[in-house]
Design a protein around this motif. Structure first.
Motif, short mmCIF file in Angstrom:
data_model
loop_
_atom_site.label_atom_id
_atom_site.label_comp_id
_atom_site.label_asym_id
_atom_site.label_seq_id
_atom_site.Cartn_x
_atom_site.Cartn_y
_atom_site.Cartn_z
N ASP A 1 -0.50 3.76 -4.73
CA ASP A 1 -1.88 3.42 -5.09
C ASP A 1 -1.96 2.80 -6.48
N TRP B 1 -3.06 -1.97 -9.28
CA TRP B 1 -3.36 -1.47 -7.95
C TRP B 1 -3.75 -2.65 -7.05
N LYS B 2 -3.63 -2.47 -5.76
CA LYS B 2 -3.99 -3.51 -4.81
C LYS B 2 -5.51 -3.70 -4.80
N GLY C 1 0.79 -1.22 0.00
CA GLY C 1 0.00 0.00 0.00
C GLY C 1 0.83 1.27 0.00
N ASN D 1 -8.95 3.92 -2.76
CA ASN D 1 -8.69 5.31 -3.11
C ASN D 1 -9.59 5.72 -4.27
N ASN E 1 -7.54 -1.69 -2.36
CA ASN E 1 -7.33 -0.23 -2.30
C ASN E 1 -8.62 0.49 -2.68
#
Length: 319
Positions: free
Chosen positions: A142, A275-276, A139, A281, A279
């Protein structure tokens, strides 16, 4: 013509199968066919060449596919921008990228994003292949702009393709094999290879060996630099040959380097935005839409040329 028609067209164009597209869209096949027929009537051109055995895009259809994708992406971005502006959206987005693989589209992408979303702070971090994967999983970033081959063992990371690429053998233009109409793999077994150091690029390192193994030989590695730009310099100096993705490498490679395209599905790779999975965001989808637009011009202006190919026999063994 409305947005739904464009979405139906894109779905059929990507699958080239009306039955599968109808199932995906939760529509009847006749409804899909009627929408395509109406779209062709409005445009005054045939978008598909159809017979009882196959469905193919026409030349006009291929052009319209790119434009339709652009329109859909622009509409999605407009909706998101409007909603986020109304809610006073702001935040921070941390973007990790490889040392040289993104220089042909990243500056435009970042400038466009900052212009459209001035209240979102974007932070950039240049990382090597291994560190970028770790930063995604932990993390610390992003978004990661990387190649798909580096993410095969990262189950917690997902990605969106930005463009297709193809691996090539790269050598200096004064190399004894550089003026061949094609390369025989038998010739390559005797050549010194230069690969990125496995310490910083474990997946690309292993991928290079796998590509060679699939073609019946093991590369004789003589140099293992830590940076792609150093690798290219060594190749240009005649220290050896390398395997690198064409579109990602060609924009900043020396004009004195020669590229030989590898044939086979295993040589096809992708530049991706990753991206994870967990996540949340809210800036990520905004960035992804901008990324698609940033690479669209790059895709349309830099097509794979008719570069020489590396030949092998029908059963897959080296010539």
């Amino acid at each position: 013509m409305d947005l739904r028609q464009l979405e139906i067209f894109v779905c059929v164009a990507e699958r080239l199968n009306f039955t599968e597209s109808a199932k995906y869209l939760y529509l009847t096949q006749s409804a899909v066919s009627l929408q395509i027929a109406d779209l062709e009537k409005q445009l005054g051109v045939k978008l598909f060449a159809r017979n009882t055995h196959s469905v193919q895009l026409t030349a006009a259809g291929r052009v319209f596919l790119q434009e339709a994708k652009f329109i859909i992406a622009a509409m999605e971005e407009a909706l998101m921008k409007t909603r986020h502006t109304a809610s006073g959206f702001e935040g921070t987005l941390k973007v990790g990228f490889l040392e040289s693989h993104t220089k042909h589209f990243l500056p435009k992408l970042v400038k466009d994003f900052r212009h459209s979303y001035p209240r979102i702070k974007i932070l950039l971090a240049q990382l090597n292949w291994g560190d970028l994967n770790m930063a995604l999983e932990h993390g610390d970033v992003d978004i990661g702009l990387t190649m798909s081959v580096s993410l095969q063992n990262t189950p917690r990371v997902v990605w969106q393709p930005l463009y297709q690429d193809v691996e090539c053998f790269v050598m200096s233009d004064d190399h004894p094999l550089a003026n061949q109409s094609h390369l025989d793999f038998a010739d390559l077994t005797r050549e010194p290879f230069i690969v990125l150091n496995r310490q910083v690029a474990p997946c690309p390192y292993d991928f290079t060996f796998q590509l060679c193994a699939n073609r019946g030989f093991t590369p004789k590695v003589v140099e293992r630099p830590y940076l792609t730009e150093i690798l290219l310099t060594l190749v240009e100096c005649g220290e050896g040959i390398a395997i690198l993705p064409y579109f990602t490498t060609k924009p900043y490679a020396s004009p004195s380097l020669r590229f030989f395209k590898l044939e086979g599905e295993d040589a096809c790779v992708e530049m991706v935005a990753s991206w994870k999975r967990t996540n949340r965001n809210r800036s990520i989808p905004l960035f992804l839409n901008k990324a698609k637009k940033a690479v669209q011009f790059f895709q349309s202006t830099m097509e794979l040329p008719d570069v020489p190919e590396c030949k092998k026999t029908k059963d897959g063994d080296p010539v």
